[in-house]
Design a protein around this motif. Structure first.
Motif, PDB file in Angstrom:
ATOM      1  N   TRP A 176       0.816  -1.208   0.000  1.00 19.49           N
ATOM      2  CA  TRP A 176       0.000   0.000   0.000  1.00 19.49           C
ATOM      3  C   TRP A 176       0.851   1.260   0.000  1.00 19.49           C
ATOM      4  CZ3 TRP A 176      -4.171   1.907  -1.585  1.00 19.49           C
ATOM      5  CH2 TRP A 176      -4.731   3.066  -1.052  1.00 19.49           C
ATOM      6  N   CYS A 177       1.976   1.234   0.711  1.00 18.64           N
ATOM      7  CA  CYS A 177       2.849   2.408   0.748  1.00 18.64           C
ATOM      8  C   CYS A 177       3.332   2.768  -0.652  1.00 18.64           C
ATOM      9  CB  CYS A 177       4.034   2.144   1.677  1.00 18.64           C
ATOM     10  SG  CYS A 177       5.158   3.551   1.875  1.00 18.64           S
ATOM     11  N   TYR A 178       3.750   1.763  -1.415  1.00 15.56           N
ATOM     12  CA  TYR A 178       4.225   2.015  -2.780  1.00 15.56           C
ATOM     13  C   TYR A 178       3.075   2.331  -3.732  1.00 15.56           C
ATOM     14  CZ  TYR A 178       9.153   0.994  -2.000  1.00 15.56           C
ATOM     15  OH  TYR A 178      10.462   1.066  -1.591  1.00 15.56           O
ATOM     16  N   ASN A 179       1.921   1.694  -3.540  1.00 15.11           N
ATOM     17  CA  ASN A 179       0.760   2.016  -4.376  1.00 15.11           C
ATOM     18  C   ASN A 179       0.424   3.502  -4.301  1.00 15.11           C
ATOM     19  OD1 ASN A 179       0.316  -0.597  -5.304  1.00 15.11           O
ATOM     20  ND2 ASN A 179      -1.195  -1.090  -3.739  1.00 15.11           N
ATOM     21  N   LYS A 180       0.460   4.061  -3.092  1.00 12.73           N
ATOM     22  CA  LYS A 180       0.071   5.457  -2.888  1.00 12.73           C
ATOM     23  C   LYS A 180       0.975   6.431  -3.631  1.00 12.73           C
ATOM     24  CE  LYS A 180       0.306   5.359   1.606  1.00 12.73           C
ATOM     25  NZ  LYS A 180       0.263   5.877   3.005  1.00 12.73           N
ATOM     26  N   HIS A 181       2.219   6.033  -3.827  1.00 12.86           N
ATOM     27  CA  HIS A 181       3.221   6.980  -4.328  1.00 12.86           C
ATOM     28  C   HIS A 181       3.713   6.650  -5.732  1.00 12.86           C
ATOM     29  CE1 HIS A 181       4.182   7.152   0.240  1.00 12.86           C
ATOM     30  NE2 HIS A 181       3.187   7.981  -0.065  1.00 12.86           N
ATOM     31  N   SER A 182       3.063   5.718  -6.437  1.00 14.75           N
ATOM     32  CA  SER A 182       3.631   5.245  -7.713  1.00 14.75           C
ATOM     33  C   SER A 182       2.593   5.137  -8.814  1.00 14.75           C
ATOM     34  CB  SER A 182       4.306   3.879  -7.515  1.00 14.75           C
ATOM     35  OG  SER A 182       3.329   2.896  -7.202  1.00 14.75           O
ATOM     36  N   ILE A 183       3.122   5.001 -10.022  1.00 11.29           N
ATOM     37  CA  ILE A 183       2.333   4.705 -11.226  1.00 11.29           C
ATOM     38  C   ILE A 183       2.839   3.373 -11.759  1.00 11.29           C
ATOM     39  CG2 ILE A 183       1.878   5.408 -13.613  1.00 11.29           C
ATOM     40  CD1 ILE A 183       2.117   8.330 -12.595  1.00 11.29           C
ATOM     41  N   GLY A 184       1.930   2.428 -11.988  1.00  9.77           N
ATOM     42  CA  GLY A 184       2.310   1.079 -12.405  1.00  9.77           C
ATOM     43  C   GLY A 184       2.124   0.857 -13.889  1.00  9.77           C
ATOM     44  N   ILE A 185       3.158   0.316 -14.536  1.00  9.99           N
ATOM     45  CA  ILE A 185       3.112   0.042 -15.979  1.00  9.99           C
ATOM     46  C   ILE A 185       3.337  -1.449 -16.206  1.00  9.99           C
ATOM     47  CG2 ILE A 185       4.062   0.562 -18.251  1.00  9.99           C
ATOM     48  CD1 ILE A 185       5.185   3.148 -17.101  1.00  9.99           C
ATOM     49  N   GLU A 186       2.332  -2.124 -16.739  1.00  9.05           N
ATOM     50  CA  GLU A 186       2.467  -3.524 -17.135  1.00  9.05           C
ATOM     51  C   GLU A 186       2.980  -3.594 -18.572  1.00  9.05           C
ATOM     52  OE1 GLU A 186       2.149  -6.373 -15.660  1.00  9.05           O
ATOM     53  OE2 GLU A 186       0.896  -6.092 -13.866  1.00  9.05           O
ATOM     54  N   HIS A 187       3.855  -4.553 -18.834  1.00  7.92           N
ATOM     55  CA  HIS A 187       4.392  -4.780 -20.176  1.00  7.92           C
ATOM     56  C   HIS A 187       4.042  -6.191 -20.613  1.00  7.92           C
ATOM     57  CE1 HIS A 187       6.831  -1.526 -18.496  1.00  7.92           C
ATOM     58  NE2 HIS A 187       7.052  -1.137 -19.736  1.00  7.92           N
ATOM     59  N   VAL A 188       3.472  -6.338 -21.792  1.00  4.52           N
ATOM     60  CA  VAL A 188       3.156  -7.669 -22.300  1.00  4.52           C
ATOM     61  C   VAL A 188       4.459  -8.435 -22.489  1.00  4.52           C
ATOM     62  CG1 VAL A 188       2.206  -8.982 -24.232  1.00  4.52           C
ATOM     63  CG2 VAL A 188       1.012  -6.941 -23.400  1.00  4.52           C
ATOM     64  N   GLY A 189       4.576  -9.563 -21.835  1.00  2.00           N
ATOM     65  CA  GLY A 189       5.794 -10.355 -21.913  1.00  2.00           C
ATOM     66  C   GLY A 189       5.829 -11.398 -20.819  1.00  2.00           C
ATOM     67  N   VAL A 190       6.877 -12.191 -20.829  1.00  2.00           N
ATOM     68  CA  VAL A 190       7.039 -13.290 -19.877  1.00  2.00           C
ATOM     69  C   VAL A 190       8.405 -13.139 -19.220  1.00  2.00           C
ATOM     70  CG1 VAL A 190       7.131 -15.791 -19.599  1.00  2.00           C
ATOM     71  CG2 VAL A 190       5.546 -14.790 -21.251  1.00  2.00           C
ATOM     72  N   ALA A 191       8.447 -13.099 -17.893  1.00  2.00           N
ATOM     73  CA  ALA A 191       9.688 -12.837 -17.175  1.00  2.00           C
ATOM     74  C   ALA A 191      10.756 -13.882 -17.455  1.00  2.00           C
ATOM     75  CB  ALA A 191       9.413 -12.756 -15.673  1.00  2.00           C
ATOM     76  N   SER A 192      10.341 -15.130 -17.719  1.00  2.00           N
ATOM     77  CA  SER A 192      11.311 -16.213 -17.918  1.00  2.00           C
ATOM     78  C   SER A 192      11.754 -16.374 -19.365  1.00  2.00           C
ATOM     79  CB  SER A 192      10.716 -17.540 -17.426  1.00  2.00           C
ATOM     80  OG  SER A 192       9.542 -17.859 -18.157  1.00  2.00           O
ATOM     81  N   ASN A 193      11.233 -15.540 -20.266  1.00  2.00           N
ATOM     82  CA  ASN A 193      11.552 -15.653 -21.686  1.00  2.00           C
ATOM     83  C   ASN A 193      12.962 -15.119 -21.948  1.00  2.00           C
ATOM     84  OD1 ASN A 193      11.680 -15.712 -24.443  1.00  2.00           O
ATOM     85  ND2 ASN A 193       9.992 -14.295 -24.794  1.00  2.00           N
TER      86      ASN A 193
END
Length: 545
Positions: A282-299
């Motif tokens: 919650w602390c980071y949610n309040k102070h940030s903007i989240g960007i999702e990127h289409v992809g796979v971490a293990s690729n």
């Protein structure tokens, strides 16, 4: 290598010489295509419809077995990428097979079985006929799982455009999957009028996606707008459509933005001035903007240069509206976020080496990666490439001890005894894991060759993707043929009546080899399929504009 290339050329030749619907034009099927064909017959679903959906989803490239935890940002299963959308196709598939959702996610073949069964069930309920592709449009729209009618219409249009044009599409393990052209598709199904959005996006050009508030976001910024000073980089673990449907509808899964894998589009779900629940903290949610990127971490192939570029454009735009310092303490990965259940949730982001921070995020009881121990965007996100494009710098902890190429192959980075080092390359050559990548020094700029002045152009139709592939192979075949000698040749000629190919022995040629065979075959087949076009003098030749 040469044998594999010739095999690939032969597959493209089959597509070039055959015409959809011709008795002899069917391509040999690989394992994935065979599975779909068998399932389609068993469930009474059109085979090509299943494959067209998989093409749109990007599911053809999912590995057969996947390591999943059940807490992925975007849980998907099978080549149809069953998901938690408005219509929860993942739950429906698990119910039909009496297995849990994680089992479907981990086994792509099992997930594909479930996907075809879910599509068949939707088709039966909506009156679709196995021999009428158009009758499945309502089922396709429901399967998409979008909460917005305009998004469903767009999805249906993309699936039916794929059916209309057909083609060859890459699948996992090097397989090529063939879809026939379906000229019987009503053109109305291939168009989707633009929908009206209730809000304008903060990032110009983004697609605004109306997203319910419950379990996804909180209005406003509890500590005030001035407290927003961080951008968090995520990856989805699913394709564009599955990610969009999940982030719009699945409670607890949220982000402000989604960037597509090829950088072609951006979606926005939550206003930047509101608090998205994306970080598991919650602390980071309040102070940030989240960007999702289409992809796979293990690729191991990482993320495309175009996706980095679009993400960089987005972050630069965000920094015009918010005070986000250009450093790795404020532009961070999900894996760096403290797990507030174990340590102070407002602790600084993990600043140890990539491997140390990732391990602390992935391990049971890990202290980072937020409350669910997420480790995205993974080992293969190029922080130095990303930060440099943003105009900032990365840290030694963002690089490996061995030289590592950037995604665009123009640079190599390493952390050498605490010193961050960079090489400019032309290009950078990737080596096996555990070995330094090889950076080739940039050479002198090649001088352009003089081009003969042309006075007449031939008006031509746009070149289809398959024909462009044929052009490349013909050119390579001609080069390779010059190296062969003393081998018999086979002359191939087109059959104008059938659109197929026939062959005759031409005896020894003294200069042609296997590549020459492929080149001759491809040239003949292309000529047999081209329609004549009128010759005209180009405007350039006339000296006009």
């Amino acid at each position: 290598m040469r044998a594999r290339t010739i095999a690939a050329a032969s597959l493209i030749l089959l597509a070039a010489c055959g015409r959809p619907g011709d008795p002899g034009s069917a391509m040999p099927e690989g394992p994935l295509a065979r599975q779909v064909s068998e399932l389609a017959v068993q469930q009474g679903v059109p085979r090509d419809l299943v494959l067209a959906i998989a093409v749109v989803e990007g599911g053809l490239l999912l590995p057969s077995l996947r390591a999943v935890t059940g807490s992925e940002s975007v849980p998907v299963a099978g080549i149809l990428e069953l998901r938690h959308g408005r219509f929860n196709s993942l739950a429906a598939g698990a119910r039909l097979l009496s297995v849990d959702e994680v089992a479907l996610q981990a086994d792509t073949d099992l997930g594909t079985v479930a996907g075809v069964m879910v599509l068949a069930d939707l088709g039966r309920r909506m009156g679709a006929q196995s021999n009428d592709l158009a009758s499945w449009s309502e089922a396709v729209g429901e399967l998409a799982g979008f909460g917005s009618p305009s998004l469903r219409r767009d999805y249906v249009a993309r699936v039916y455009k794929t059916l209309l044009r057909g083609g060859l599409y890459p699948a996992r393990d090097g397989e090529l999957v063939h879809i026939d052209e379906h000229r019987e598709i009503p053109l109305a199904l291939t168009f989707a009028p633009a929908g009206l959005h209730t809000m304008a996006p903060d990032f110009p050009g983004a697609i605004w996606v109306d997203t319910p508030q419950t379990d996804k976001w909180t209005p406003g910024r509890p500590d005030g707008n001035a407290s927003v000073d961080t951008v968090v980089v995520h990856d989805t673990e699913g394709g564009w459509d599955a990610s969009l449907a999940t982030l719009q509808n699945d409670g607890g899964k949220s982000a402000h933005y989604l960037v597509d894998a090829d950088g072609s589009r951006v979606a926005q779900f939550v206003s930047e001035s509101d608090t998205a629940w994306h970080a598991g903290n919650w602390c980071y949610n309040k102070h940030s903007i989240g960007i999702e990127h289409v992809g796979v971490a293990s690729n191991k192939s990482g993320f495309a240069a175009a996706e980095y570029d679009k993400s960089v454009e987005l972050v630069k735009s965000i920094r015009e509206r918010w005070t986000v310092p250009l450093d790795r303490s404020h532009i961070i990965g999900h894996y760096q976020i403290p797990n507030g259940n174990l340590i102070d949730e407002c602790s600084p982001p993990c600043a140890e080496g990539l491997d140390a921070c990732e391990t602390k995020a992935k391990s049971a009881g890990g202290t980072y990666g937020g409350a669910s121990n997420h480790w995205d965007p993974g080992y293969y996100w190029m922080w130095c490439q990303y930060m440099e494009k943003l105009g900032g710098t990365c840290a030694c902890n963002d690089a490996w001890s061995l030289w590592n190429c950037t995604t665009d192959l123009t640079e190599a980075w390493r952390c050498n005894n605490g010193n961050l080092e960079k090489q400019d390359c032309s290009p950078c050559e990737v080596q096996p894991v555990g070995t330094d990548d090889v950076c080739h020094a940039p050479g002198p700029e090649p001088q352009p060759e003089p081009q003969p002045e042309a006075s007449i152009d031939v008006a031509q139709e746009p070149t289809p993707a398959n024909e462009a592939s044929v052009d490349a192979i013909v050119e390579h075949a001609a080069d390779s043929a010059a190296a062969d000698s003393g081998k018999p040749s086979i002359a191939w000629q087109s059959n104008d009546d059938s659109g197929g190919c026939s062959c005759r022995s031409a005896g020894p040629s003294g200069s042609l080899g296997l590549w020459a065979v492929v080149a001759s075959m491809l040239l003949a087949c292309r000529r047999s399929h081209r329609r004549p076009t009128p010759r005209r003098r180009s405007s350039a030749a006339r000296g006009t504009t």
